[in-house]
Design a protein around this motif. Sequence first.
Motif, PDB file in Angstrom:
ATOM      1  N   LYS A  69      -1.780   3.056  -4.148  1.00 40.85           N
ATOM      2  CA  LYS A  69      -2.867   2.245  -3.740  1.00 40.85           C
ATOM      3  C   LYS A  69      -2.182   0.853  -3.308  1.00 40.85           C
ATOM      4  CE  LYS A  69      -6.518   4.181  -6.486  1.00 40.85           C
ATOM      5  NZ  LYS A  69      -7.625   3.909  -7.776  1.00 40.85           N
ATOM      6  N   ALA A  70      -1.188   0.363  -4.186  1.00 39.46           N
ATOM      7  CA  ALA A  70      -0.605  -1.110  -3.759  1.00 39.46           C
ATOM      8  C   ALA A  70       0.075  -0.716  -2.428  1.00 39.46           C
ATOM      9  CB  ALA A  70       0.429  -1.385  -4.897  1.00 39.46           C
ATOM     10  N   ILE A  71       0.881   0.242  -2.178  1.00 43.52           N
ATOM     11  CA  ILE A  71       1.364   0.308  -0.942  1.00 43.52           C
ATOM     12  C   ILE A  71       0.343   0.205   0.208  1.00 43.52           C
ATOM     13  CG2 ILE A  71       2.693   1.849   0.726  1.00 43.52           C
ATOM     14  CD1 ILE A  71       4.009   2.921  -2.095  1.00 43.52           C
ATOM     15  N   LEU A  72      -0.666   1.044   0.270  1.00 41.23           N
ATOM     16  CA  LEU A  72      -1.745   1.217   1.227  1.00 41.23           C
ATOM     17  C   LEU A  72      -2.548  -0.424   1.279  1.00 41.23           C
ATOM     18  CD1 LEU A  72      -3.324   4.568   0.578  1.00 41.23           C
ATOM     19  CD2 LEU A  72      -1.838   3.932   2.356  1.00 41.23           C
ATOM     20  N   ARG A  73      -2.443  -1.072   0.249  1.00 40.57           N
ATOM     21  CA  ARG A  73      -3.381  -2.096   0.261  1.00 40.57           C
ATOM     22  C   ARG A  73      -2.212  -3.218   0.988  1.00 40.57           C
ATOM     23  NH1 ARG A  73      -2.913  -6.937  -1.933  1.00 40.57           N
ATOM     24  NH2 ARG A  73      -1.457  -6.530  -3.778  1.00 40.57           N
ATOM     25  N   ASP A  77      -2.814  -5.634   4.193  1.00 38.09           N
ATOM     26  CA  ASP A  77      -2.590  -7.197   4.401  1.00 38.09           C
ATOM     27  C   ASP A  77      -1.635  -7.294   5.387  1.00 38.09           C
ATOM     28  OD1 ASP A  77      -3.994  -7.224   1.735  1.00 38.09           O
ATOM     29  OD2 ASP A  77      -2.363  -7.336   0.590  1.00 38.09           O
ATOM     30  N   ALA A  78      -0.604  -6.829   5.720  1.00 37.85           N
ATOM     31  CA  ALA A  78       0.339  -6.982   6.623  1.00 37.85           C
ATOM     32  C   ALA A  78      -0.401  -6.971   8.124  1.00 37.85           C
ATOM     33  CB  ALA A  78       1.468  -6.032   6.622  1.00 37.85           C
ATOM     34  N   ARG A  79      -1.231  -5.873   8.143  1.00 36.73           N
ATOM     35  CA  ARG A  79      -1.976  -5.943   9.376  1.00 36.73           C
ATOM     36  C   ARG A  79      -3.346  -7.054   9.766  1.00 36.73           C
ATOM     37  NH1 ARG A  79      -3.025  -0.304   8.224  1.00 36.73           N
ATOM     38  NH2 ARG A  79      -1.462   1.182   9.640  1.00 36.73           N
ATOM     39  N   ALA A  80      -3.753  -7.573   8.618  1.00 34.92           N
ATOM     40  CA  ALA A  80      -4.660  -8.630   8.412  1.00 34.92           C
ATOM     41  C   ALA A  80      -4.003 -10.036   8.845  1.00 34.92           C
ATOM     42  CB  ALA A  80      -5.563  -8.605   7.208  1.00 34.92           C
ATOM     43  N   SER A  81      -2.645  -9.874   8.348  1.00 32.78           N
ATOM     44  CA  SER A  81      -1.914 -11.201   8.566  1.00 32.78           C
ATOM     45  C   SER A  81      -1.777 -11.596   9.844  1.00 32.78           C
ATOM     46  CB  SER A  81      -0.669 -11.354   7.688  1.00 32.78           C
ATOM     47  OG  SER A  81      -1.051 -11.378   6.389  1.00 32.78           O
ATOM     48  N   VAL A  82      -1.301 -10.424  10.631  1.00 31.49           N
ATOM     49  CA  VAL A  82      -0.764 -10.772  11.955  1.00 31.49           C
ATOM     50  C   VAL A  82      -2.146 -10.665  13.206  1.00 31.49           C
ATOM     51  CG1 VAL A  82       1.393  -9.587  11.688  1.00 31.49           C
ATOM     52  CG2 VAL A  82      -0.562  -8.273  12.599  1.00 31.49           C
ATOM     53  N   ARG A  83      -3.245 -10.299  12.429  1.00 30.81           N
ATOM     54  CA  ARG A  83      -4.319 -10.202  13.480  1.00 30.81           C
ATOM     55  C   ARG A  83      -5.194 -11.630  13.400  1.00 30.81           C
ATOM     56  NH1 ARG A  83      -6.077  -3.947  12.241  1.00 30.81           N
ATOM     57  NH2 ARG A  83      -4.750  -2.908  13.387  1.00 30.81           N
ATOM     58  N   SER A  84      -5.033 -12.267  12.066  1.00 31.63           N
ATOM     59  CA  SER A  84      -6.019 -13.645  11.798  1.00 31.63           C
ATOM     60  C   SER A  84      -5.619 -14.417  12.684  1.00 31.63           C
ATOM     61  CB  SER A  84      -5.675 -13.976  10.437  1.00 31.63           C
ATOM     62  OG  SER A  84      -6.129 -12.838   9.402  1.00 31.63           O
ATOM     63  N   THR A 138       1.187  -3.681 -10.402  1.00 34.54           N
ATOM     64  CA  THR A 138       1.495  -2.784  -9.753  1.00 34.54           C
ATOM     65  C   THR A 138       0.920  -3.087  -8.153  1.00 34.54           C
ATOM     66  OG1 THR A 138      -0.722  -1.622 -10.077  1.00 34.54           O
ATOM     67  CG2 THR A 138       1.296  -0.868 -11.289  1.00 34.54           C
ATOM     68  N   GLY A 139       0.365  -4.127  -7.948  1.00 37.33           N
ATOM     69  CA  GLY A 139       0.136  -4.480  -6.570  1.00 37.33           C
ATOM     70  C   GLY A 139      -1.397  -4.288  -6.363  1.00 37.33           C
TER      71      GLY A 139
END
Length: 317
Positions: A69-73, A77-84, A138-139
């Motif tokens: 779950k942490a890896i998927l989250r 997060d990485a996708r959202a960071s570059v799209r924001s 665990t993130g």
Amino acid sequence: MELRQLRYLVAIAEHGSFSRAAEKVFIAQSALSHQLAQLERELGVQLLHRAHRGVELTEAGHAFLPHAKAILRQTEDARASVRSAPGEPAGKVVIGLPQSISNVLALPLLQAVRAALPNVELELTEELTGTLTDQLRTGSLHLAVLFDNGDLSEFDTRLLASERLCLVSRRPDRGEGPRSVSLRKALSMPLVLPAGRHGVRPIIERMARERGYGAPHVIADISSVSILRSTLLAGIGHTLLPVMPLKADIDSGGLVAVPVVSPPLVRVVAVCASRRVPLTAAATAVLQMLDTLVRHLCRSGAWVDATPLGVPTETRV
């Protein structure tokens, strides 16, 4: 190991069935089973086993699931960071709240985020503090509201407020009872407290040790606020908590809260983040909003017996 395999495992764990999980992730059940078998071969362990009521995680599966779950989250997060867009935080922010805090923070925080951060999807989860600590490690969470019991050094921490603790009991049938109680006296009374590492228990035990008072007289370990409430209303023991978790029953007269003095007993509320996982722009914006919101709730009197705290200079959140 592929991200889709992790998504499939999470879907199976959530739905307890290969067929329902396959519908959820839009693939054939045979393909789903094949991908999970590949993941198990790569890891060298069995993650799932079939039971009478569907599919269940093995011990290894339970250990691996939070990491999946942490890896998927973090990927999201990485996708959202570059799209924001600059100045417009976007994406999901997952915050964990303790049971004894959620009634004062959850709704105001949700309302504030919806009003000021329309592109942020807020996910609030209510758990025991020990569970929140594990999830933050665990993130699985971006942020967690925890109590500073002297053991938060592994996280980036921002202090939010201090809360006065009271001795909470069923209202006496006759008379008004004392207006305050010493800590030594409170610790000697039959107490119902959260178990082990949860809630105020570590704070109370640490204070008792520091004062040389001995261990609190605990007659039952109850980590659920709703069960604790029923226990107190039935006249079984007392507890040590702030007013807010039981405010409705205190206001209605079913319970009475007496401040602990000599010395006063307080808990410090903090918001924590992992040192290993950087916060997204959305999570940072929610963190700043949470800090402002807590100050408003304390100063307006909406958060009874709470005092806002400044941010220590060494805090990195």
